[in-house]
Enzyme design. Structure first.
Site, mmCIF file in Angstrom:
data_model
loop_
_atom_site.group_PDB
_atom_site.id
_atom_site.type_symbol
_atom_site.label_atom_id
_atom_site.label_comp_id
_atom_site.label_asym_id
_atom_site.label_seq_id
_atom_site.Cartn_x
_atom_site.Cartn_y
_atom_site.Cartn_z
ATOM 1 N N LYS A 126 -42.454 20.809 -16.851
ATOM 2 C CA LYS A 126 -42.476 20.485 -18.290
ATOM 3 C C LYS A 126 -42.961 21.561 -18.888
ATOM 4 O O LYS A 126 -43.976 22.447 -18.382
ATOM 5 C CB LYS A 126 -43.091 19.294 -18.549
ATOM 6 C CG LYS A 126 -43.110 18.798 -19.955
ATOM 7 C CD LYS A 126 -41.968 17.802 -19.887
ATOM 8 C CE LYS A 126 -41.581 17.098 -21.398
ATOM 9 N NZ LYS A 126 -40.460 16.224 -21.302
ATOM 10 N N ASP A 166 -37.375 18.263 -25.839
ATOM 11 C CA ASP A 166 -38.337 17.228 -25.840
ATOM 12 C C ASP A 166 -38.733 17.090 -27.406
ATOM 13 O O ASP A 166 -37.968 17.803 -28.056
ATOM 14 C CB ASP A 166 -39.426 17.484 -25.031
ATOM 15 C CG ASP A 166 -40.356 16.162 -24.836
ATOM 16 O OD1 ASP A 166 -39.649 15.031 -23.997
ATOM 17 O OD2 ASP A 166 -41.368 15.945 -25.534
HETATM 18 P P1 NDP Z 1 -37.702 14.116 -31.472
HETATM 19 O O1 NDP Z 1 -38.555 15.405 -31.847
HETATM 20 O O2 NDP Z 1 -36.175 14.351 -31.774
HETATM 21 O O3 NDP Z 1 -38.266 12.904 -32.323
HETATM 22 C C1 NDP Z 1 -39.559 12.439 -32.094
HETATM 23 C C2 NDP Z 1 -39.680 11.461 -33.006
HETATM 24 O O4 NDP Z 1 -40.978 10.757 -32.789
HETATM 25 C C3 NDP Z 1 -39.659 11.718 -34.526
HETATM 26 O O5 NDP Z 1 -39.256 10.778 -35.415
HETATM 27 C C4 NDP Z 1 -41.336 11.886 -34.881
HETATM 28 O O6 NDP Z 1 -41.478 11.802 -36.105
HETATM 29 C C5 NDP Z 1 -41.964 10.998 -34.086
HETATM 30 N N1 NDP Z 1 -43.014 11.271 -33.626
HETATM 31 C C6 NDP Z 1 -43.352 12.374 -32.805
HETATM 32 N N2 NDP Z 1 -44.690 12.646 -32.790
HETATM 33 C C7 NDP Z 1 -45.300 11.534 -33.129
HETATM 34 C C8 NDP Z 1 -46.572 11.287 -33.207
HETATM 35 N N3 NDP Z 1 -47.560 11.737 -32.634
HETATM 36 N N4 NDP Z 1 -46.944 10.109 -34.125
HETATM 37 C C9 NDP Z 1 -45.726 9.342 -34.588
HETATM 38 N N5 NDP Z 1 -44.642 9.568 -34.436
HETATM 39 C C10 NDP Z 1 -44.405 10.787 -33.798
HETATM 40 O O7 NDP Z 1 -38.081 13.968 -29.962
HETATM 41 P P2 NDP Z 1 -37.034 13.009 -28.997
HETATM 42 O O8 NDP Z 1 -36.439 12.183 -29.709
HETATM 43 O O9 NDP Z 1 -36.528 13.849 -28.176
HETATM 44 O O10 NDP Z 1 -38.408 12.319 -27.918
HETATM 45 C C11 NDP Z 1 -38.827 11.375 -28.463
HETATM 46 C C12 NDP Z 1 -39.673 10.564 -27.255
HETATM 47 O O11 NDP Z 1 -38.697 10.602 -26.043
HETATM 48 C C13 NDP Z 1 -40.779 11.553 -26.381
HETATM 49 O O12 NDP Z 1 -41.870 10.756 -25.868
HETATM 50 C C14 NDP Z 1 -39.995 12.245 -25.494
HETATM 51 O O13 NDP Z 1 -40.856 12.756 -24.421
HETATM 52 C C15 NDP Z 1 -39.121 11.446 -24.836
HETATM 53 N N6 NDP Z 1 -37.974 11.565 -23.986
HETATM 54 C C16 NDP Z 1 -37.116 12.482 -24.466
HETATM 55 C C17 NDP Z 1 -36.008 12.980 -23.970
HETATM 56 C C18 NDP Z 1 -34.920 13.782 -24.354
HETATM 57 O O14 NDP Z 1 -34.001 13.793 -23.901
HETATM 58 N N7 NDP Z 1 -35.203 14.152 -25.597
HETATM 59 C C19 NDP Z 1 -35.610 12.577 -22.415
HETATM 60 C C20 NDP Z 1 -36.585 11.511 -22.095
HETATM 61 C C21 NDP Z 1 -37.860 11.411 -22.904
HETATM 62 P P3 NDP Z 1 -41.843 13.192 -37.092
HETATM 63 O O15 NDP Z 1 -40.445 13.768 -37.304
HETATM 64 O O16 NDP Z 1 -42.579 12.884 -38.230
HETATM 65 O O17 NDP Z 1 -42.460 14.268 -36.500
HETATM 66 O O1 2IT Z 2 -38.893 13.806 -20.804
HETATM 67 C C1 2IT Z 2 -37.568 13.966 -20.305
HETATM 68 O O2 2IT Z 2 -37.229 13.546 -19.063
HETATM 69 C C2 2IT Z 2 -36.860 15.040 -21.221
HETATM 70 N N1 2IT Z 2 -37.506 15.653 -22.161
HETATM 71 C C3 2IT Z 2 -35.622 15.639 -20.592
HETATM 72 C C4 2IT Z 2 -35.766 16.613 -19.600
HETATM 73 C C5 2IT Z 2 -34.441 17.224 -19.231
HETATM 74 O O3 2IT Z 2 -34.695 18.137 -18.485
HETATM 75 O O4 2IT Z 2 -33.439 16.978 -19.531
#
Ligand code: NDP
Ligand code: 2IT
Length: 446
Positions: A126, A166
């Site tokens: 990561k 992420d």
């Molecule tokens: P994005 O940046 O696309 O979206 C994040 C969302 O969460 C936004 O709406 C953001 O609001 C909100 N957010 C982030 N930080 C905070 C906080 N501290 N308090 C309140 N709201 C918050 O990220 P992803 O959708 O990619 O990721 C979301 C979650 O999923 C994370 O935990 C990530 O680790 C996990 N994840 C992502 C993967 C991926 O493929 N993208 C894979 C597996 C897990 P704002 O816009 O206001 O910041």
């Molecule tokens: O938390 C996660 O699994 C991710 N943000 C995706 C990682 C990846 O390599 O696709």
């Protein structure tokens, strides 16, 4: 706390002071793995678990860049290369002001187990930076990404370490980082996943985490003869994962009633349909606006200053924003209001006390390392397509993703059954551990 877990955690905390999120993630795994080690002494004798909590390598570096006013800005960059026993380091990059060593070590640690659960040859890593993309121009984001990659390029590669997105890192940021890597290395190669379709990306990768989280919920619900159709669903976040979880819920006939961002949440009693979701996607991905604007547009309720929608009534909850966004009180409210299933799109969104509430009440609870593994699994599929120099169809990738989520669910059932109840926390931890541990034993003390 169990005495063995306490002794183990005392060591972890002394060795890694002020890495609270990392302690939390390790403790949650230790609670199920330490008893498993007692029953399986071959792992204990060679200290596999003690080795797994120590990253193979941590890279920390300076990222200087120039903002639009001509001022020099300095951020800190990280890559945690946690474990390469079963494949190249694999995991996303996060750009958010809260990023520090402890946060990224927690995410890298979780990633090792998650990637193992996918059954693909993916190690765990990561990275990221305390850079905040909010309010920055495209040019500023590009200059930052180029400066980051001017250092990171020497540490990564398609067979070494393959980053992805992420929080705060989507198609735009991946494009800029990939472009700089290619320029420095003079290599067109699958060093990143989540790439644009035009330059080696995979169909379904943007959708994969959200879809996978819903597929996992479907599997959990099937064990109690329930389905998504007709159920009300609370979702937090409005980014990548939340958007595509919403899309899949709509497709399966469920009703999504909430979304949020870091400023507040919306509650739409009529449900978010495809048209409203398209509005959210334009608002968040193109305009980079706030979720409050949804409430203005569609006349829904908006609660300013509360990013967590868990006090609202729902039957299914999908936390898709960030870590520790669902606490004990909120877990109790969910259960009291009739929630029967929690499937985590985010990493570690429920606090340990909240998890305890779910397990005590024996509701269906899918922890992130199982429920959100669809994203990295589809990254694995992107790597396969890049290696083959081929692109599979949308249907083919989606089918493979769906099968992987079913397999992960089966693994959790295998290791997590406790009478009639499936403890998915235990199932995911042990299921993820075994393959990595066996590979580490086979490879000697490395
Ligand atoms: P994005 O940046 O696309 O979206 C994040 C969302 O969460 C936004 O709406 C953001 O609001 C909100 N957010 C982030 N930080 C905070 C906080 N501290 N308090 C309140 N709201 C918050 O990220 P992803 O959708 O990619 O990721 C979301 C979650 O999923 C994370 O935990 C990530 O680790 C996990 N994840 C992502 C993967 C991926 O493929 N993208 C894979 C597996 C897990 P704002 O816009 O206001 O910041
Ligand atoms: O938390 C996660 O699994 C991710 N943000 C995706 C990682 C990846 O390599 O696709």
């Amino acid at each position: 706390m169990d005495a063995t877990v306490k002794k183990f955690m005392d060591l972890v905390e002394t060795k890694n002071p002020s890495e609270k999120a990392f302690h939390q993630a390790v403790k949650e795994v230790a609670e199920t793995i330490l008893p498993f080690l007692d029953e399986n002494p071959k792992y204990k004798a060679v200290k596999v678990f003690e080795r797994m909590i120590e990253p193979e390598r941590v890279i920390i570096f300076r990222i200087p860049w120039i903002d639009d006013k001509g001022e020099v800005q300095i951020n800190r960059g990280y890559r945690i290369e946690m474990n390469s026993a079963i494949g190249p380091y694999k995991g996303g990059m996060r750009f958010h002001p809260t990023v520090d060593l402890g946060v990224l070590k927690f995410l890298a640690f979780e990633q090792v187990f998650k990637n193992s659960l996918t059954s693909l040859p993916l190690g765990g890593g990561k990275g990221g930076s305390d850079f905040d993309p909010k309010g920055k121009s495209d040019e500023e984001v590009m200059r930052f990404c180029q400066s980051l990659m001017t250092e990171l390029y020497r540490h990564i590669g398609p067979d070494t370490d393959v980053p992805a997105g992420d929080i705060g890192v989507g198609g735009r940021e991946i494009g800029f980082m990939y472009g700089q890597y290619k320029r420095i290395r003079n290599e067109f190669t699958g060093v990143f996943t989540g790439k644009g379709l035009e330059y080696g990306g995979s169909l379904i990768r943007p959708e994969a985490t959200g879809y996978g989280t819903v597929y996992f919920a479907q599997e959990m619900l099937a064990t109690i003869n329930e389905e998504i159709k007709g159920k009300s669903v609370a979702i937090s976040g409005s980014g990548n994962v939340a958007q595509f979880a919403t899309e899949k819920i709509i497709e399966l006939g469920g009703k999504v009633v909430t979304l949020s961002d870091s400023s507040g949440y919306i509650y739409d009693k009529d449900g978010i349909d495809s048209e409203k979701l398209a509005y959210v996607q334009n608002l968040k991905n193109i305009k980079r606006g706030r979720i409050r604007e949804y409430a203005d547009e569609f006349g829904a309720k908006y609660v300013e200053g509360v990013s967590r929608p868990w006090m609202e009534k729902c039957e299914i909850a999908l936390p898709c924003a960030t870590e520790n966004e669902l606490n004990e009180e909120e877990a109790k409210a969910l259960v009291k209001n009739g929630c029967i299933c929690v499937s985590e799109g985010a990493n570690m969104p429920s606090t340990p006390e909240a998890v305890e509430v779910f397990l005590e009440n024996k509701i269906l609870y899918g922890p992130g390392k199982a429920a959100n593994a669809g994203g990295v699994a589809t990254s694995g599929l992107e790597m396969s397509q890049n290696a083959l120099r081929m692109a599979w169809t949308r249907e083919e990738v989606d089918q493979r993703l769906h099968n992987i989520m079913i397999n992960i669910h089966n693994t959790c059932m295998k290791f997590g059954k406790e009478g009639d109840y499936v403890n998915y926390v235990k199932g995911a931890n042990i299921g993820g551990f075994v393959k990595v541990a066996d590979a580490m034993i086979a490879q000697g003390y490395v």
